[in-house]
Design a protein around this motif. Sequence first.
Motif, PDB file in Angstrom:
ATOM      1  N   MET A   1     -17.621  -6.525 -20.757  1.00 24.58           N
ATOM      2  CA  MET A   1     -16.469  -6.554 -19.841  1.00 24.58           C
ATOM      3  C   MET A   1     -16.912  -7.093 -18.476  1.00 24.58           C
ATOM      4  O   MET A   1     -17.889  -6.647 -17.907  1.00 24.58           O
ATOM      5  CB  MET A   1     -15.866  -5.149 -19.692  1.00 24.58           C
ATOM      6  N   ALA A   2     -16.197  -8.062 -17.977  1.00 26.73           N
ATOM      7  CA  ALA A   2     -16.535  -8.656 -16.680  1.00 26.73           C
ATOM      8  C   ALA A   2     -16.265  -7.654 -15.560  1.00 26.73           C
ATOM      9  O   ALA A   2     -15.345  -6.829 -15.658  1.00 26.73           O
ATOM     10  CB  ALA A   2     -15.718  -9.921 -16.456  1.00 26.73           C
ATOM     11  N   PRO A   3     -17.076  -7.702 -14.503  1.00 29.01           N
ATOM     12  CA  PRO A   3     -16.849  -6.784 -13.381  1.00 29.01           C
ATOM     13  C   PRO A   3     -15.449  -6.956 -12.811  1.00 29.01           C
ATOM     14  O   PRO A   3     -14.914  -8.059 -12.758  1.00 29.01           O
ATOM     15  CB  PRO A   3     -17.919  -7.194 -12.366  1.00 29.01           C
ATOM     16  N   LEU A   4     -14.863  -5.860 -12.414  1.00 27.75           N
ATOM     17  CA  LEU A   4     -13.533  -5.884 -11.812  1.00 27.75           C
ATOM     18  C   LEU A   4     -13.670  -6.150 -10.320  1.00 27.75           C
ATOM     19  O   LEU A   4     -14.328  -5.398  -9.609  1.00 27.75           O
ATOM     20  CB  LEU A   4     -12.821  -4.551 -12.052  1.00 27.75           C
ATOM     21  N   ASP A   5     -13.070  -7.252  -9.843  1.00 23.17           N
ATOM     22  CA  ASP A   5     -13.081  -7.574  -8.416  1.00 23.17           C
ATOM     23  C   ASP A   5     -11.834  -7.007  -7.744  1.00 23.17           C
ATOM     24  O   ASP A   5     -10.718  -7.170  -8.253  1.00 23.17           O
ATOM     25  CB  ASP A   5     -13.131  -9.090  -8.201  1.00 23.17           C
ATOM     26  N   ILE A   6     -12.035  -6.379  -6.612  1.00 17.40           N
ATOM     27  CA  ILE A   6     -10.933  -5.760  -5.876  1.00 17.40           C
ATOM     28  C   ILE A   6     -10.982  -6.258  -4.436  1.00 17.40           C
ATOM     29  O   ILE A   6     -12.009  -6.151  -3.761  1.00 17.40           O
ATOM     30  CB  ILE A   6     -11.046  -4.224  -5.882  1.00 17.40           C
ATOM     31  N   HIS A   7      -9.871  -6.822  -3.965  1.00 18.03           N
ATOM     32  CA  HIS A   7      -9.756  -7.291  -2.585  1.00 18.03           C
ATOM     33  C   HIS A   7      -8.753  -6.395  -1.856  1.00 18.03           C
ATOM     34  O   HIS A   7      -7.592  -6.297  -2.264  1.00 18.03           O
ATOM     35  CB  HIS A   7      -9.277  -8.742  -2.532  1.00 18.03           C
ATOM     36  N   VAL A   8      -9.195  -5.752  -0.773  1.00 21.56           N
ATOM     37  CA  VAL A   8      -8.315  -4.852  -0.018  1.00 21.56           C
ATOM     38  C   VAL A   8      -8.543  -5.054   1.482  1.00 21.56           C
ATOM     39  O   VAL A   8      -9.561  -5.594   1.907  1.00 21.56           O
ATOM     40  CB  VAL A   8      -8.565  -3.367  -0.370  1.00 21.56           C
ATOM     41  N   THR A   9      -7.560  -4.585   2.259  1.00 26.23           N
ATOM     42  CA  THR A   9      -7.668  -4.569   3.717  1.00 26.23           C
ATOM     43  C   THR A   9      -7.635  -3.129   4.191  1.00 26.23           C
ATOM     44  O   THR A   9      -6.744  -2.366   3.798  1.00 26.23           O
ATOM     45  CB  THR A   9      -6.520  -5.354   4.369  1.00 26.23           C
ATOM     46  N   GLY A  10      -8.581  -2.770   5.015  1.00 28.68           N
ATOM     47  CA  GLY A  10      -8.608  -1.429   5.584  1.00 28.68           C
ATOM     48  C   GLY A  10      -8.273  -1.472   7.060  1.00 28.68           C
ATOM     49  O   GLY A  10      -8.617  -2.428   7.763  1.00 28.68           O
ATOM     50  N   ALA A  11      -7.599  -0.445   7.547  1.00 25.86           N
ATOM     51  CA  ALA A  11      -7.219  -0.371   8.958  1.00 25.86           C
ATOM     52  C   ALA A  11      -7.663   0.969   9.526  1.00 25.86           C
ATOM     53  O   ALA A  11      -7.539   2.005   8.870  1.00 25.86           O
ATOM     54  CB  ALA A  11      -5.715  -0.550   9.121  1.00 25.86           C
ATOM     55  N   GLY A  12      -8.183   0.944  10.722  1.00 25.58           N
ATOM     56  CA  GLY A  12      -8.617   2.170  11.381  1.00 25.58           C
ATOM     57  C   GLY A  12      -8.212   2.183  12.836  1.00 25.58           C
ATOM     58  O   GLY A  12      -8.218   1.139  13.501  1.00 25.58           O
ATOM     59  N   THR A  13      -7.843   3.358  13.325  1.00 23.98           N
ATOM     60  CA  THR A  13      -7.417   3.510  14.709  1.00 23.98           C
ATOM     61  C   THR A  13      -8.131   4.695  15.339  1.00 23.98           C
ATOM     62  O   THR A  13      -8.293   5.729  14.698  1.00 23.98           O
ATOM     63  CB  THR A  13      -5.892   3.728  14.798  1.00 23.98           C
ATOM     64  N   ALA A  14      -8.555   4.531  16.563  1.00 23.33           N
ATOM     65  CA  ALA A  14      -9.182   5.609  17.322  1.00 23.33           C
ATOM     66  C   ALA A  14      -8.591   5.641  18.719  1.00 23.33           C
ATOM     67  O   ALA A  14      -8.198   4.600  19.263  1.00 23.33           O
ATOM     68  CB  ALA A  14     -10.697   5.422  17.373  1.00 23.33           C
ATOM     69  N   TYR A  15      -8.532   6.843  19.309  1.00 25.71           N
ATOM     70  CA  TYR A  15      -7.925   7.023  20.625  1.00 25.71           C
ATOM     71  C   TYR A  15      -8.899   7.700  21.585  1.00 25.71           C
ATOM     72  O   TYR A  15      -9.800   8.430  21.171  1.00 25.71           O
ATOM     73  CB  TYR A  15      -6.668   7.895  20.531  1.00 25.71           C
ATOM     74  N   HIS A  16      -8.657   7.456  22.878  1.00 19.37           N
ATOM     75  CA  HIS A  16      -9.412   8.143  23.932  1.00 19.37           C
ATOM     76  C   HIS A  16      -8.534   8.176  25.179  1.00 19.37           C
ATOM     77  O   HIS A  16      -7.843   7.199  25.469  1.00 19.37           O
ATOM     78  CB  HIS A  16     -10.717   7.401  24.224  1.00 19.37           C
ATOM     79  N   PRO A  17      -8.539   9.291  25.913  1.00 15.11           N
ATOM     80  CA  PRO A  17      -7.742   9.338  27.153  1.00 15.11           C
ATOM     81  C   PRO A  17      -8.159   8.245  28.132  1.00 15.11           C
ATOM     82  O   PRO A  17      -9.346   7.942  28.274  1.00 15.11           O
ATOM     83  CB  PRO A  17      -8.065  10.731  27.716  1.00 15.11           C
ATOM     84  N   ALA A  18      -7.191   7.647  28.786  1.00 12.98           N
ATOM     85  CA  ALA A  18      -7.468   6.571  29.743  1.00 12.98           C
ATOM     86  C   ALA A  18      -8.419   7.066  30.834  1.00 12.98           C
ATOM     87  O   ALA A  18      -8.340   8.209  31.287  1.00 12.98           O
ATOM     88  CB  ALA A  18      -6.173   6.075  30.362  1.00 12.98           C
ATOM     89  N   GLU A  19      -9.329   6.193  31.237  1.00  9.32           N
ATOM     90  CA  GLU A  19     -10.293   6.520  32.287  1.00  9.32           C
ATOM     91  C   GLU A  19     -10.022   5.772  33.583  1.00  9.32           C
ATOM     92  O   GLU A  19     -10.506   6.149  34.646  1.00  9.32           O
ATOM     93  CB  GLU A  19     -11.706   6.182  31.805  1.00  9.32           C
ATOM     94  N   ARG A  20      -9.276   4.697  33.495  1.00 10.69           N
ATOM     95  CA  ARG A  20      -8.931   3.890  34.665  1.00 10.69           C
ATOM     96  C   ARG A  20      -7.473   3.446  34.524  1.00 10.69           C
ATOM     97  O   ARG A  20      -6.910   3.423  33.432  1.00 10.69           O
ATOM     98  CB  ARG A  20      -9.819   2.640  34.766  1.00 10.69           C
ATOM     99  N   SER A  21      -6.878   3.059  35.634  1.00  7.91           N
ATOM    100  CA  SER A  21      -5.541   2.470  35.612  1.00  7.91           C
ATOM    101  C   SER A  21      -5.529   1.281  36.556  1.00  7.91           C
ATOM    102  O   SER A  21      -6.149   1.318  37.624  1.00  7.91           O
ATOM    103  CB  SER A  21      -4.478   3.489  36.025  1.00  7.91           C
TER     104      SER A  21
END
Length: 243
Positions: A1-21
């Motif tokens: 059996m040929a290897p199964l190829d999988i193409h995906v997109t991952g998304a990640g989000t991170a937050y931090h309180p503002a330090e400057r304005s």
Amino acid sequence: MAPLDIHVTGAGTAYHPAERSILTLHAQSISFPTAQEADSMVASVLNSLCDAIAPYCPYETSTDSANNNAAISHYSIKTFETSQGRDRVQDYGSMSFSSKSSYKISFSASANLSIEFRDFALLARLATQIGSMENVKIKSLEWILTPSTQATVQGQARKEAARHAIRKAKDYAEVFGGLSGDEAAIKVRAMLVKENVPYKTFTKAKVHIGKVKNGKTQKSEWDYEPLDVGVEVKVDGRFSVHE
């Protein structure tokens, strides 16, 4: 059996309180008979603004650089422009409806002043004070992170994007490859990773109920409460399922 190829997109989000304005102010003068008068008006407004800001942004005399502990990091004039226009002049003394209007040349000037705050309480006080000045309006308010914190938050978002892509790849491997969860954890391997750039940076809004007077929402210091700065990272991954 040929290897199964999988193409995906991952998304990640991170937050931090503002330090400057970064507060950007717009000063403008309109309909002056000469360019010099229009420029002088804006220059006078800028001088008043700088006088209000200067006590909170002292400079180190030894290095001629901004004090890193100051409430305001720095401020600068971003643009100063003068433009020419025509104002319509109507001859109201004439009873003829066919009389032609005449025009006179007038001049306008404008400038943007950018201020970077470290002290958000000071931002609220000065912005409220400046907002009531004539010929000045608040153009924008941006919440940012320091470069080192920005790099840390980007790293957190990258890791979350990678974990998201791996989770998706394992899910597909279980369904299309007929694997159990334990088998997918062992057999699904990353073959190629491509990061989508640039990263997306944004602020997460906070919800407040404004005070209403005469049918209009009144601005207050709450309008300058710091927001969380978010970074979103997306990654394209190619995975294979190996026996």
